[in-house]
Design a protein around this motif. Structure first.
Motif, PDB file in Angstrom:
ATOM      1  N   UNK A 126       2.815  19.594   9.142  1.00 36.68           N
ATOM      2  CA  UNK A 126       3.977  19.087   9.876  1.00 36.68           C
ATOM      3  C   UNK A 126       5.106  18.709   8.921  1.00 36.68           C
ATOM      4  N   UNK A 127       6.317  18.875   9.392  1.00 42.40           N
ATOM      5  CA  UNK A 127       7.493  18.493   8.604  1.00 42.40           C
ATOM      6  C   UNK A 127       7.976  17.090   8.958  1.00 42.40           C
ATOM      7  N   UNK A 128       7.140  16.329   9.596  1.00 38.43           N
ATOM      8  CA  UNK A 128       7.472  14.938   9.909  1.00 38.43           C
ATOM      9  C   UNK A 128       7.831  14.201   8.620  1.00 38.43           C
ATOM     10  N   UNK A 129       8.886  13.395   8.619  1.00 37.94           N
ATOM     11  CA  UNK A 129       9.320  12.730   7.383  1.00 37.94           C
ATOM     12  C   UNK A 129       8.225  11.856   6.769  1.00 37.94           C
ATOM     13  N   UNK A 130       8.182  11.864   5.451  1.00 34.82           N
ATOM     14  CA  UNK A 130       7.222  11.031   4.730  1.00 34.82           C
ATOM     15  C   UNK A 130       7.754   9.615   4.593  1.00 34.82           C
ATOM     16  N   UNK A 131       6.846   8.684   4.336  1.00 33.98           N
ATOM     17  CA  UNK A 131       7.208   7.281   4.177  1.00 33.98           C
ATOM     18  C   UNK A 131       6.142   6.599   3.323  1.00 33.98           C
ATOM     19  N   UNK A 132       6.373   5.349   2.994  1.00 32.55           N
ATOM     20  CA  UNK A 132       5.377   4.578   2.266  1.00 32.55           C
ATOM     21  C   UNK A 132       4.264   4.207   3.233  1.00 32.55           C
ATOM     22  N   UNK A 133       3.039   4.671   2.953  1.00 29.59           N
ATOM     23  CA  UNK A 133       1.909   4.481   3.863  1.00 29.59           C
ATOM     24  C   UNK A 133       1.083   3.234   3.575  1.00 29.59           C
ATOM     25  N   UNK A 134       1.434   2.433   2.585  1.00 28.41           N
ATOM     26  CA  UNK A 134       0.644   1.243   2.278  1.00 28.41           C
ATOM     27  C   UNK A 134       0.801   0.220   3.399  1.00 28.41           C
ATOM     28  N   UNK A 135      -0.324  -0.254   3.925  1.00 28.79           N
ATOM     29  CA  UNK A 135      -0.312  -1.316   4.924  1.00 28.79           C
ATOM     30  C   UNK A 135      -0.454  -2.683   4.259  1.00 28.79           C
ATOM     31  N   UNK A 136      -1.455  -2.830   3.414  1.00 26.48           N
ATOM     32  CA  UNK A 136      -1.623  -4.081   2.673  1.00 26.48           C
ATOM     33  C   UNK A 136      -2.492  -3.847   1.442  1.00 26.48           C
ATOM     34  N   UNK A 137      -2.605  -4.841   0.622  1.00 32.03           N
ATOM     35  CA  UNK A 137      -3.415  -4.761  -0.596  1.00 32.03           C
ATOM     36  C   UNK A 137      -4.876  -5.060  -0.275  1.00 32.03           C
ATOM     37  N   UNK A 138      -5.755  -4.461  -1.056  1.00 35.36           N
ATOM     38  CA  UNK A 138      -7.173  -4.817  -0.994  1.00 35.36           C
ATOM     39  C   UNK A 138      -7.538  -5.660  -2.208  1.00 35.36           C
ATOM     40  N   UNK A 139      -7.347  -5.133  -3.409  1.00 32.46           N
ATOM     41  CA  UNK A 139      -7.766  -5.885  -4.594  1.00 32.46           C
ATOM     42  C   UNK A 139      -7.186  -5.252  -5.859  1.00 32.46           C
ATOM     43  N   UNK A 140      -7.021  -6.060  -6.883  1.00 32.53           N
ATOM     44  CA  UNK A 140      -6.697  -5.599  -8.237  1.00 32.53           C
ATOM     45  C   UNK A 140      -7.906  -5.834  -9.124  1.00 32.53           C
ATOM     46  N   UNK A 141      -8.071  -5.005 -10.125  1.00 36.89           N
ATOM     47  CA  UNK A 141      -9.233  -5.131 -11.009  1.00 36.89           C
ATOM     48  C   UNK A 141      -9.213  -6.430 -11.799  1.00 36.89           C
ATOM     49  N   UNK A 142      -8.020  -6.948 -12.082  1.00 39.61           N
ATOM     50  CA  UNK A 142      -7.889  -8.265 -12.724  1.00 39.61           C
ATOM     51  C   UNK A 142      -6.485  -8.772 -12.456  1.00 39.61           C
ATOM     52  N   UNK A 143      -6.295 -10.075 -12.627  1.00 40.27           N
ATOM     53  CA  UNK A 143      -4.967 -10.679 -12.478  1.00 40.27           C
ATOM     54  C   UNK A 143      -4.832 -11.797 -13.493  1.00 40.27           C
ATOM     55  N   UNK A 144      -3.694 -11.853 -14.157  1.00 42.77           N
ATOM     56  CA  UNK A 144      -3.500 -12.845 -15.210  1.00 42.77           C
ATOM     57  C   UNK A 144      -3.294 -14.246 -14.632  1.00 42.77           C
ATOM     58  N   UNK A 145      -2.293 -14.417 -13.820  1.00 40.70           N
ATOM     59  CA  UNK A 145      -1.989 -15.725 -13.237  1.00 40.70           C
ATOM     60  C   UNK A 145      -1.926 -15.590 -11.719  1.00 40.70           C
ATOM     61  N   UNK A 146      -3.037 -15.926 -11.054  1.00 42.08           N
ATOM     62  CA  UNK A 146      -3.096 -15.835  -9.602  1.00 42.08           C
ATOM     63  C   UNK A 146      -2.621 -17.151  -8.991  1.00 42.08           C
TER      64      UNK A 146
END
Length: 382
Positions: A112-132
């Motif tokens: 389909x030629x339907x326009x593309x968009x950002x498909x991210x709904x929400x975050x799940x996890x990061x492998x690490x975080x410095x200052x949460x």
């Protein structure tokens, strides 16, 4: 040799089934295959019996091979014992007709030629975080690197080894999405001497689904983010991209996939491989990202997926007419609905609600009003 319905010789009879199959498989546009199937009853039967629509889907997106079967979910329940007296041959023909119908529509949706968009709904996890939570993965959903004059970015934990990888895992707005490219913007620490840019050396993309039971997937909600279960054994990856080199530049960099990929399960993991920048204060390597996008389009609500096999195989569900549903068409416990249709309608309502909540309350900006029905979340799994 048989004469076709128009009074001429039938091409299929003339060249034989093997050569005919080779010729038909050269058709790489779903519209061309549909036209071929409309030429005559014999051509349609040939297309259906040789499963050419499914084969075309496999050529467009090899991930289609992960579907163990396809199911058409109609709104009206079938007549009681409608197929009780049919022979095994008749049942096989009916199943081939159904699969042809489903995969014909799927092949059209895949290209389909339907326009593309950002498909991210929400975050799940990061492998690490410095200052949460100040440097949480949630900041990567914001398109700006400064919000209210404060820096907005995700930062990994520091490492002495420049080869230690990191990853950012996201939930998409549908269990079935066609993904074309990923965009990532490394963070430039404008508040540090020299304004260092904490990019990674390269990027790799994985797509698939979680094996964690629905409702129990690990979301970023508190300071225990770094302890979340992120191991690959908790996911089934149906696609892994090649590695793409990343520039040490503070700009939204595009990593175009070699082909459009069908993400089955709605989970994308962005792997950040290798580190290039040390922080002066502790002489350790970090990776920082201020914004990420997964560009593509949803196939819901016309298509949904039932992921019931831990090995990664799944059931494709086609809901003809679902995209045309209006709010007044969705009535709880409507006796006119089939047993399969009703739970999918309920799920569709939850999708709409979740989409509206994210648009109104969150930073995610990925859809227009017509696409709201294609959103899903972990607790929406069947």
């Amino acid at each position: 040799m048989e004469v076709d319905e128009c009074g001429g010789w039938d091409f299929l009879e003339w060249v034989g089934p093997d050569t005919s199959a080779c010729v038909f498989r050269l058709l790489d546009d779903p519209a061309d295959l549909a036209r071929a199937a409309a030429v005559s009853r014999s051509w349609r039967r040939f297309v259906i019996d040789n499963e050419l629509s499914k084969n075309l889907c496999l050529r467009i997106c090899p991930e289609v091979a992960n579907f163990t079967r396809a199911v058409e979910v109609s709104r009206s329940p079938p007549p009681p014992a409608a197929h009780a007296s049919e022979s095994s041959h008749e049942a096989e023909l009916r199943n081939l007709e159904r699969d042809h119908r489903i995969y014909s529509y799927l092949s059209g949706a895949l290209v389909s030629t339907k326009p593309s968009m950002d498909c991210i709904l929400h975050c799940i996890v990061a492998s690490s975080t410095d200052n949460f939570p100040d440097e949480s993965i949630k900041n990567t959903l914001e398109p700006l690197d400064r919000i209210n004059h404060r820096p907005s970015y995700w930062s990994s934990g520091g490492q002495d080894d420049a080869d230690v990888p990191e990853s950012l895992t996201y939930r998409l707005n549908s269990d079935l999405c066609i993904i074309d490219e990923i965009r990532i913007q490394p963070f430039k620490a404008y508040f540090q001497p020299g304004h260092p840019i904490y990019s990674s050396k390269s990027v790799r993309i994985r797509m698939g689904h979680s094996k964690i039971p629905h409702g129990a997937e690990f979301f970023v909600t508190d300071e225990d983010e770094n302890l979340r279960v992120i191991a690959d054994e908790n996911y089934v990856w149906t696609y892994t991209s090649p590695e793409f080199p990343m520039l040490q530049e503070n700009e939204l960099q595009t990593f175009k996939l070699p082909r459009s990929v069908l993400c089955i399960g709605g989970v994308v993991k962005i792997e950040l491989l290798g580190r290039v920048q040390k922080q002066d204060t502790d002489d350790r390597y970090y990776i920082c990202v201020c914004h990420a996008q997964v560009i593509g389009r949803s196939l819901s609500p016309d298509f949904m997926v039932d992921i019931s096999d831990p090995a990664g195989y799944s059931i494709l569900k086609y809901l003809p007419g679902a995209s045309n549903l209006r709010a007044e068409d969705i009535v709880p416990d409507d006796p006119r609905d089939s047993s399969e249709w009703h739970p999918l309608v309920a799920r569709y309502k939850r999708m709409r609600h979740l989409a509206m909540m994210n648009v109104l309350l969150g930073p995610v900006q990925f859809m227009d009003e017509d696409d709201i029905g294609g959103v899903t979340d972990d607790d929406l799994y069947m």
